[in-house]
Design a protein around this motif. Structure first.
Motif, mmCIF file in Angstrom:
data_model
loop_
_atom_site.group_PDB
_atom_site.id
_atom_site.type_symbol
_atom_site.label_atom_id
_atom_site.label_comp_id
_atom_site.label_asym_id
_atom_site.label_seq_id
_atom_site.Cartn_x
_atom_site.Cartn_y
_atom_site.Cartn_z
ATOM 1 N N TRP A 152 34.857 43.605 -38.784
ATOM 2 C CA TRP A 152 33.698 43.250 -39.605
ATOM 3 C C TRP A 152 33.644 44.123 -40.860
ATOM 4 C CZ3 TRP A 152 28.064 43.908 -37.382
ATOM 5 C CH2 TRP A 152 27.169 43.235 -38.196
ATOM 6 N N LEU A 153 33.847 45.433 -40.671
ATOM 7 C CA LEU A 153 33.777 46.341 -41.819
ATOM 8 C C LEU A 153 34.869 46.001 -42.826
ATOM 9 C CD1 LEU A 153 33.017 49.792 -40.183
ATOM 10 C CD2 LEU A 153 31.478 48.043 -41.026
ATOM 11 N N VAL A 199 35.959 43.093 -43.552
ATOM 12 C CA VAL A 199 35.567 41.918 -44.326
ATOM 13 C C VAL A 199 34.479 42.282 -45.333
ATOM 14 C CG1 VAL A 199 34.678 39.586 -44.179
ATOM 15 C CG2 VAL A 199 36.108 40.475 -42.352
ATOM 16 N N ALA A 200 33.532 43.131 -44.911
ATOM 17 C CA ALA A 200 32.308 43.278 -45.705
ATOM 18 C C ALA A 200 32.399 44.368 -46.763
ATOM 19 C CB ALA A 200 31.128 43.551 -44.773
ATOM 20 N N TRP A 201 33.225 45.390 -46.543
ATOM 21 C CA TRP A 201 33.120 46.567 -47.401
ATOM 22 C C TRP A 201 34.327 46.753 -48.303
ATOM 23 C CZ3 TRP A 201 30.770 50.740 -43.650
ATOM 24 C CH2 TRP A 201 29.449 50.361 -43.368
#
Lengths: 179, 321
Positions: free
Chosen positions: B280-281, B283-285
């Motif tokens: 997730w990190l 993808v998002a950051w």
């Protein structure tokens, strides 16, 4: 401290939120070769020719900006029943569109006075050789079957010109004194 | 059952986990990342939702030519992928899966062993960087060296906290001692350990050593074929190891309802959840700059980890008194 400035690092969390929400939404991907796209009527895929309607008037070929329409025709005389003398008509010998030149402007479809040309949403007719992109009238005719019916007019939109004209004509006929 | 059969079984099981879990995580990354970006990800390989994509990738890598650059230090260049990959295999030996000795090799010094072994992976990265004879590899390697050595400190300090709280270095014992309220007072250590772990396995947002938009592919620039695949595999094994360690040290491993019968499932679920966050990190950051990485390590993580150690020691003393 300015009041409009968001707290530092807040964007990190909103980024996490956006990606998590996306995870539970349907993907936008279209599985193209397996699932054909549903294209709206008048999508500019390919130009289909209804050759029965064509009068070889050459308007389309002349308006075409890159001259990709080829038309050959000859005149034929025929004797209609009950007519005093034979009549002449144009017979279409060749109608071809070179899709390696066509830029899909649609002017030919617009300009055709006899509704012989239509936009079809078919788009996957690519060839491996550019010289094979010149399609003759039999091929153009085969795409007529793929032309979808035009969408219904918007209920709140202007009525179709044909309907308005027909209504006016009827009104005229009704108010006119019987002859 | 004779002892050597049991030993062989345990080693084969650890090897199986070493080969299977990274592929599952890799496939999950394909899929999760795709859906977070509104895509579908692999859909063809294997028929059902592209489940065999990574197997196909493996076959592809095996077929490619393994090129060694003319200027490279051949022996070191060839050895580096193994040095980067194999230490993780030994970590799998001591990671406890469930209660009642469900671990390939219970070790009293488990935590110490794991942290020492994880340090070897750093050497593999440096070997790859130096031996490639490529300026991008060298730049990536130097960044990796600075980052990995720096983040080793908060990683160790944060890992020391649950060991201190449990009073043992054995991983199964730490899980045994774990209680749900540890989630609260060990939370800073959990964060520090997880973040430092991300940096240790060079995952985004700490992927400055690879940084494909700046350094081609960092220390992996000159690698092709199977050796490149080993490095990629090492990255995903790294995710599994860091996730499993986080789950075991801070999330209570097999503890949960019905832990006597399905404890192993709890460990796997917790590991999978942490691995999901890792993906997730990514993808998002966005990626941190090399200097931001250092600053964050020394000015944020290390102080928090030290404060946590003080807190842990204080609570321990208060509880024992």
């Amino acid at each position: 401290m300015s009041q409009n400035k968001p707290a530092p690092g807040r964007a990190l969390f909103s980024g996490l939120g956006v990606t998590l929400r996306n995870l539970f939404r349907r993907a936008h991907t279209k599985q193209y070769p397996d699932v054909k796209p549903e294209l709206p009527a008048r999508s500019r895929g390919v130009i289909a020719l209804l050759h029965e309607n064509c009068t070889s008037c050459m308007l389309c070929a002349r308006e075409c900006p890159d001259w990709c329409i080829y038309i050959d025709s000859h005149k034929e005389t025929y004797q209609p029943e009950g007519a005093a003398r034979p009549r002449q008509r144009n017979v279409l010998d060749r109608f071809a569109i070179d899709y390696s030149l066509c830029m899909y402007c649609g002017i030919c479809v617009e300009v055709c006075p006899f509704d012989a040309l239509f936009w079809s949403p078919e788009f996957d007719y690519v060839e491996t050789d550019i010289r094979e992109m010149l399609h003759e009238k039999e091929k153009l005719q085969s795409w007529v079957a793929t032309v979808p019916p035009p969408p219904v007019n918007d209920a709140n939109g202007e009525p179709a010109k044909e309907l308005v004209a027909a209504g006016k004509a009827r009104e005229k006929a009704e108010t006119a004194p019987d002859s | 059952m004779p002892e050597w059969v049991e030993l062989a079984l345990r080693i084969v099981a650890a090897l199986g986990a070493f080969l299977v879990f990274p592929l599952i995580v890799g496939q999950a990354e394909h899929k999760v990342m795709a859906h977070m970006q509104g895509r579908l990800g692999p859909m063809k390989a294997g028929g059902f939702h592209g489940w065999a994509q990574l197997l196909a990738d493996g076959v592809k890598f095996a077929q490619k030519e393994s090129i060694v650059p003319a200027g490279a230090d051949r022996a070191i260049f060839r050895l580096a992928p193994l040095v980067a990959l194999l230490p993780y295999l030994f970590v799998f030996l001591v990671l406890p899966l469930g209660p009642h000795g469900l671990v390939a090799q219970p070790l009293d010094l488990g935590l110490f062993f794991v942290l020492a072994i994880l340090g070897i992976g750093v050497v593999g990265v440096l070997m790859a960087a130096w031996s490639s004879a490529n300026k991008y590899s060298l730049l990536g390697g130097l960044r990796a060296a600075a980052q990995l050595l720096g983040y080793e400190v908060p990683l160790l300090l944060a890992a020391a906290s649950p060991a201190l709280a449990a009073g043992t270095l054995s991983l199964p014992e730490i899980v045994n001692e774990w209680e749900p309220w540890w989630l609260l007072w060990q939370f800073p250590a959990l964060l520090v350990f997880f973040i430092a772990g991300l940096a240790e396995i060079r995952r985004p947002p700490f992927d400055a050593p690879l940084a494909d938009s700046e350094l081609v592919f960092g220390y992996l620039t000159e690698y092709t074929g199977l050796r490149f695949a080993f490095f990629l595999l090492a990255e995903y094994v790294g995710i599994v190891v860091i996730s499993a360690l986080t789950a075991v040290l801070f999330l209570g491993g097999w503890q949960g309802p019905l832990s006597d019968s399905v404890g192993w499932l709890w460990t796997l679920v917790k590991t999978a959840l942490v691995a999901f966050v890792v993906i997730w990190l990514r993808v998002a950051w966005p990626r941190l700059r090399a200097d931001q990485i250092q600053r964050f390590c020394w000015l944020v993580l290390v102080p928090i980890a030290l404060a946590q150690l003080v807190l842990t020691a204080g609570v321990r003393i208060a509880l024992d008194a």
